[in-house]
Design a protein around this motif. Structure first.
Motif, PDB file in Angstrom:
ATOM      1  N   GLU A   9      -2.722  42.458  22.123  1.00  0.00           N
ATOM      2  CA  GLU A   9      -3.903  42.866  22.877  1.00  0.00           C
ATOM      3  C   GLU A   9      -3.601  44.093  23.735  1.00  0.00           C
ATOM      4  O   GLU A   9      -4.447  44.985  23.890  1.00  0.00           O
ATOM      5  N   ILE A  10      -2.396  44.140  24.296  1.00  0.00           N
ATOM      6  CA  ILE A  10      -1.973  45.304  25.062  1.00  0.00           C
ATOM      7  C   ILE A  10      -1.942  46.536  24.163  1.00  0.00           C
ATOM      8  O   ILE A  10      -2.350  47.632  24.555  1.00  0.00           O
ATOM      9  N   SER A  11      -1.472  46.328  22.928  1.00  0.00           N
ATOM     10  CA  SER A  11      -1.429  47.441  21.972  1.00  0.00           C
ATOM     11  C   SER A  11      -2.826  47.989  21.710  1.00  0.00           C
ATOM     12  O   SER A  11      -3.014  49.203  21.563  1.00  0.00           O
ATOM     13  N   SER A  12      -3.818  47.102  21.654  1.00  0.00           N
ATOM     14  CA  SER A  12      -5.188  47.531  21.386  1.00  0.00           C
ATOM     15  C   SER A  12      -5.717  48.434  22.496  1.00  0.00           C
ATOM     16  O   SER A  12      -6.322  49.481  22.223  1.00  0.00           O
ATOM     17  N   ILE A  13      -5.485  48.047  23.747  1.00  0.00           N
ATOM     18  CA  ILE A  13      -5.990  48.858  24.847  1.00  0.00           C
ATOM     19  C   ILE A  13      -5.237  50.173  24.932  1.00  0.00           C
ATOM     20  O   ILE A  13      -5.800  51.223  25.290  1.00  0.00           O
ATOM     21  N   ILE A  14      -3.971  50.188  24.565  1.00  0.00           N
ATOM     22  CA  ILE A  14      -3.195  51.436  24.544  1.00  0.00           C
ATOM     23  C   ILE A  14      -3.759  52.395  23.495  1.00  0.00           C
ATOM     24  O   ILE A  14      -3.906  53.600  23.742  1.00  0.00           O
ATOM     25  N   VAL A  15      -4.110  51.857  22.320  1.00  0.00           N
ATOM     26  CA  VAL A  15      -4.667  52.694  21.250  1.00  0.00           C
ATOM     27  C   VAL A  15      -6.019  53.267  21.675  1.00  0.00           C
ATOM     28  O   VAL A  15      -6.281  54.467  21.530  1.00  0.00           O
ATOM     29  N   VAL A  16      -6.890  52.394  22.223  1.00  0.00           N
ATOM     30  CA  VAL A  16      -8.234  52.839  22.625  1.00  0.00           C
ATOM     31  C   VAL A  16      -8.148  53.891  23.718  1.00  0.00           C
ATOM     32  O   VAL A  16      -8.772  54.963  23.636  1.00  0.00           O
ATOM     33  N   SER A  17      -7.368  53.617  24.758  1.00  0.00           N
ATOM     34  CA  SER A  17      -7.262  54.558  25.878  1.00  0.00           C
ATOM     35  C   SER A  17      -6.526  55.829  25.463  1.00  0.00           C
ATOM     36  O   SER A  17      -6.885  56.932  25.904  1.00  0.00           O
ATOM     37  N   GLY A  18      -5.515  55.686  24.611  1.00  0.00           N
ATOM     38  CA  GLY A  18      -4.782  56.861  24.141  1.00  0.00           C
ATOM     39  C   GLY A  18      -5.670  57.790  23.323  1.00  0.00           C
ATOM     40  O   GLY A  18      -5.590  59.020  23.456  1.00  0.00           O
ATOM     41  N   LEU A  19      -6.510  57.200  22.497  1.00  0.00           N
ATOM     42  CA  LEU A  19      -7.433  57.997  21.688  1.00  0.00           C
ATOM     43  C   LEU A  19      -8.432  58.721  22.585  1.00  0.00           C
ATOM     44  O   LEU A  19      -8.738  59.906  22.370  1.00  0.00           O
ATOM     45  N   THR A 116      -9.180  57.892  32.019  1.00  0.00           N
ATOM     46  CA  THR A 116      -8.471  57.039  31.056  1.00  0.00           C
ATOM     47  C   THR A 116      -7.815  55.867  31.775  1.00  0.00           C
ATOM     48  O   THR A 116      -7.905  54.714  31.331  1.00  0.00           O
ATOM     49  N   GLY A 117      -7.167  56.153  32.894  1.00  0.00           N
ATOM     50  CA  GLY A 117      -6.535  55.088  33.686  1.00  0.00           C
ATOM     51  C   GLY A 117      -7.547  54.090  34.214  1.00  0.00           C
ATOM     52  O   GLY A 117      -7.269  52.884  34.281  1.00  0.00           O
ATOM     53  N   LEU A 122      -9.843  48.672  34.114  1.00  0.00           N
ATOM     54  CA  LEU A 122     -11.052  47.904  33.798  1.00  0.00           C
ATOM     55  C   LEU A 122     -10.752  46.796  32.792  1.00  0.00           C
ATOM     56  O   LEU A 122     -11.300  45.685  32.899  1.00  0.00           O
ATOM     57  N   TYR A 123      -9.886  47.068  31.828  1.00  0.00           N
ATOM     58  CA  TYR A 123      -9.534  46.047  30.837  1.00  0.00           C
ATOM     59  C   TYR A 123      -8.900  44.833  31.522  1.00  0.00           C
ATOM     60  O   TYR A 123      -9.295  43.679  31.269  1.00  0.00           O
ATOM     61  N   ILE A 159     -14.996  63.172  42.453  1.00  0.00           N
ATOM     62  CA  ILE A 159     -15.611  61.876  42.160  1.00  0.00           C
ATOM     63  C   ILE A 159     -14.914  61.189  40.991  1.00  0.00           C
ATOM     64  O   ILE A 159     -14.992  59.965  40.848  1.00  0.00           O
ATOM     65  N   SER A 160     -14.199  61.938  40.158  1.00  0.00           N
ATOM     66  CA  SER A 160     -13.488  61.330  39.029  1.00  0.00           C
ATOM     67  C   SER A 160     -12.412  60.354  39.483  1.00  0.00           C
ATOM     68  O   SER A 160     -11.905  59.561  38.678  1.00  0.00           O
ATOM     69  N   GLN A 161     -12.061  60.369  40.771  1.00  0.00           N
ATOM     70  CA  GLN A 161     -11.106  59.391  41.309  1.00  0.00           C
ATOM     71  C   GLN A 161     -11.743  58.016  41.536  1.00  0.00           C
ATOM     72  O   GLN A 161     -11.042  57.009  41.596  1.00  0.00           O
ATOM     73  N   LEU A 162     -13.060  57.989  41.718  1.00  0.00           N
ATOM     74  CA  LEU A 162     -13.724  56.756  42.156  1.00  0.00           C
ATOM     75  C   LEU A 162     -13.579  55.577  41.194  1.00  0.00           C
ATOM     76  O   LEU A 162     -13.242  54.468  41.630  1.00  0.00           O
ATOM     77  N   PRO A 163     -13.846  55.748  39.875  1.00  0.00           N
ATOM     78  CA  PRO A 163     -13.766  54.578  38.994  1.00  0.00           C
ATOM     79  C   PRO A 163     -12.417  53.868  39.037  1.00  0.00           C
ATOM     80  O   PRO A 163     -12.367  52.639  39.155  1.00  0.00           O
ATOM     81  N   ILE A 164     -11.315  54.607  38.963  1.00  0.00           N
ATOM     82  CA  ILE A 164     -10.000  53.951  38.942  1.00  0.00           C
ATOM     83  C   ILE A 164      -9.713  53.275  40.279  1.00  0.00           C
ATOM     84  O   ILE A 164      -9.096  52.195  40.321  1.00  0.00           O
ATOM     85  N   LEU A 165     -10.169  53.854  41.373  1.00  0.00           N
ATOM     86  CA  LEU A 165      -9.930  53.250  42.686  1.00  0.00           C
ATOM     87  C   LEU A 165     -10.785  52.007  42.894  1.00  0.00           C
ATOM     88  O   LEU A 165     -10.309  50.992  43.415  1.00  0.00           O
ATOM     89  N   VAL A 166     -12.051  52.060  42.480  1.00  0.00           N
ATOM     90  CA  VAL A 166     -12.932  50.896  42.641  1.00  0.00           C
ATOM     91  C   VAL A 166     -12.468  49.751  41.754  1.00  0.00           C
ATOM     92  O   VAL A 166     -12.408  48.591  42.201  1.00  0.00           O
ATOM     93  N   PHE A 167     -12.120  50.033  40.503  1.00  0.00           N
ATOM     94  CA  PHE A 167     -11.626  48.971  39.614  1.00  0.00           C
ATOM     95  C   PHE A 167     -10.316  48.383  40.139  1.00  0.00           C
ATOM     96  O   PHE A 167     -10.090  47.173  40.035  1.00  0.00           O
ATOM     97  N   SER A 168      -9.455  49.220  40.705  1.00  0.00           N
ATOM     98  CA  SER A 168      -8.191  48.730  41.274  1.00  0.00           C
ATOM     99  C   SER A 168      -8.460  47.843  42.476  1.00  0.00           C
ATOM    100  O   SER A 168      -7.799  46.805  42.665  1.00  0.00           O
ATOM    101  N   LEU A 169      -9.428  48.229  43.295  1.00  0.00           N
ATOM    102  CA  LEU A 169      -9.789  47.402  44.453  1.00  0.00           C
ATOM    103  C   LEU A 169     -10.334  46.049  44.000  1.00  0.00           C
ATOM    104  O   LEU A 169      -9.964  45.000  44.552  1.00  0.00           O
ATOM    105  N   LEU A 170     -11.179  46.041  42.984  1.00  0.00           N
ATOM    106  CA  LEU A 170     -11.765  44.787  42.498  1.00  0.00           C
ATOM    107  C   LEU A 170     -10.714  43.906  41.830  1.00  0.00           C
ATOM    108  O   LEU A 170     -10.767  42.671  41.951  1.00  0.00           O
ATOM    109  N   LEU A 171      -9.756  44.521  41.146  1.00  0.00           N
ATOM    110  CA  LEU A 171      -8.669  43.736  40.560  1.00  0.00           C
ATOM    111  C   LEU A 171      -7.808  43.131  41.658  1.00  0.00           C
ATOM    112  O   LEU A 171      -7.364  41.975  41.552  1.00  0.00           O
TER     113      LEU A 171
END
Length: 529
Positions: A9-19, A116-117, A122-123, A159-171
């Motif tokens: 499953e980790i491999s799948s998210i690496i492929v999707v995000s890498g692409l 991407t991060g 999010l995953y 603003i491109s910083q916001l998604p990764i920071l908000v998802f990190s806060l929620l995690l």
């Protein structure tokens, strides 16, 4: 309770995000190197460059769009601070990367990596509630969202910083790691002044869901006080733009009196409730289109998720209550502020969570089932979202697919990839003749490439105020008349620039203040005599 994550499953998210990273980097870098990055990219690069050289947040480009310049009271100043436009201390955290790779192209790479991060975080956030396949679909939906993909392929923005920071806060919230939660709360507030709306929405959700009501109240108070303090006390110390330009432009309909500020806007909304209600729903067609576009890649699930509504409603108020042609546009960076709450709300919906079964210690999940019929519908929504992204990217804000999709069919306005690169090669030969420390005025499409310097402004302005507060004319002028002629056929802005710049060139050469030293492919380079 987190589901067990397997290596496959980790491999799948690496492929999707890498692409995703590979595609956005190729498209974004091609856009930059073929001269489609524009003014805002130049502003941020100049801010980074000045930060690197100890002139923190100075920007002549930001100064040129300040009210004291646009009103005609002043000329652009090299010592004006960008912090008067947007309070963005987080940019300093990215400065070490820029130190290693000091180029405007670095900002393209940083933005792609940040988004991407965000998908990777999010995953893992989704896996707290749902199984692998739904989590992957949620990530693909995120990468395919119009409000995410179009801004990612456009100019760099904080603003491109916001998604990764908000998802990190929620995690961090799901893991009950309050130290990390506090850290990411501070980082979110430091993105820019209105990012506190994202944090405020999360605080309201924690109260409404009864998960952590005391922490929710605290978060709401901190974010509200922070936003009011920054916009009313700190930012006016640099310029008056937060009131005179930003508040008036976006929320001028609520302001009574001659002292525009966030407090004046809030008071205007409180005292004019019918106006607020009207602005929330009008124009009805555009509002529905905007909401539909935000929900589309998630198969419209946020529309039926109470959590999504509560978390996202406060950043959503900015476009819904604002005025102007662009506020309800999914193609601009502000739309990205709404998406994190929508995706978290969708995760909670898929996990079967509702306000009446949330406990501080979740011991049993009630996941919803992904039927084959709904899976097909979801995939169809993702495909439609990508198609709309492709069409949206043809706008003047991005033009990332300029070599595929014409700006206009009648009349035909199109440039092929080989022709644009040929034209770009000619521009690079002219840029090589401009010293790194020279002051420059350039057309919009060249500004980003020349923005690593103390003094740069946009044509037809050629005068600025230097560090000694003395007015002087720029050393060099470079104008891409070929680009303006092409787009001036269909866009009034480019047509106006073309007329003004042609007139300027005629005047300065006749007055013998500048001399044309080179010209290639209808790109003209002038030097001060």
């Amino acid at each position: 309770m987190q589901n067990q994550i397997k290596k496959t499953e980790i491999s799948s998210i690496i492929v999707v995000s890498g692409l995703y990273l590979l595609i956005t980097l190729l498209l974004g870098l091609n856009r930059y190197y073929s001269f489609f990055a524009s003014y805002d990219h130049g502003i941020f690069n100049q801010v980074f460059w000045n930060n690197l050289h100890g002139n923190f947040y100075h920007s002549s480009l930001a100064s040129a769009i300040s009210t004291h310049v646009t009103s005609g009271e002043e000329i652009p100043r090299v010592f004006d601070s960008y912090l008067g436009h947007h309070f963005t201390p987080n940019l300093l955290l990215l400065l070490p990367i820029y130190f290693l790779f000091p180029s405007p192209a670095t900002l393209v790479i940083i933005q792609s990596i940040l988004i991407t991060g965000a998908g990777i975080i999010l995953y893992f956030l989704a896996r707290e509630y749902v199984e692998h396949f739904i989590s992957i679909l949620i990530v693909i939906s995120f990468y395919s969202a119009i409000a995410i993909l179009v801004p990612t392929l456009s100019n760099f923005d904080n603003i491109s910083q916001l998604p990764i920071l908000v998802f990190s806060l929620l995690l961090s919230l799901e893991k009950k790691n309050w130290w990390l939660f506090s850290l990411f709360s501070v980082l979110i507030l430091s993105v820019r002044q209105e990012a506190g709306l994202n944090l405020f929405g999360i605080g309201v959700y924690l109260i409404a869901s009864k998960r952590y009501p005391r922490q929710g109240v605290l978060i709401c108070l901190i974010s509200l006080v922070y936003m009011l303090f920054i916009t009313n006390i700190i930012m006016p110390q640099f310029t008056q733009d937060v009131g005179k330009r930003l508040m008036v432009d976006k929320f001028g309909q609520y302001i009574k009196g001659e002292n525009p500020s966030t407090l004046a806007v809030i008071w205007g909304m409180i005292t004019q409730p019918w106006l607020v209600i009207w602005e929330l729903i009008s124009p009805i067609g555009k509002t529905i289109e905007y909401l539909f576009g935000q929900w589309l890649s998630l198969a419209l699930i946020p529309a039926v998720s109470p959590s999504a509504w509560i978390i996202s409603i406060f950043p959503l108020l900015t476009p819904l209550l604002g005025q102007g042609k662009s506020v309800l546009s999914l193609n601009i960076r502000y739309a990205m502020m709404v998406t994190p709450g929508l995706f978290y709300g969708a995760i909670l919906w898929w996990g079967g969570q509702s306000f009446n079964n949330f406990q501080q210690n979740i011991t049993k999940l009630n996941p919803r089932k992904l039927t084959l019929k709904f899976k097909r519908f979801w995939v169809s929504c993702i495909v439609i979202s990508l198609l709309l992204t492709f069409i949206s990217s043809a706008t003047e804000l991005s033009r990332v697919f300029y070599f595929i999709l014409p700006d206009s069919f009648q009349p035909l306005v199109y440039v092929s990839l080989p022709r644009q690169w040929q034209h770009s090669a000619n521009i690079y030969q002219l840029l090589a003749q401009i010293p790194d420390d020279a002051s420059v005025s350039a057309t919009n499409n060249i500004i980003a490439h020349l923005s690593s310097r103390r003094a740069i402004i946009r044509l037809p302005i050629i005068e600025f105020r230097n560090d000694n507060k003395e007015a002087e004319k720029v050393d060099f002028i470079i104008a891409d008349l070929w680009e303006l002629q092409r787009y001036g056929i269909i866009f009034d802005k480019e047509k106006g620039w073309l007329e003004a710049i042609n007139s300027l060139i005629n005047n300065v050469t006749l007055e013998k203040t500048y001399d044309i030293i080179d010209s290639r492919d209808n790109v003209v380079l002038l030097k001060k005599i």
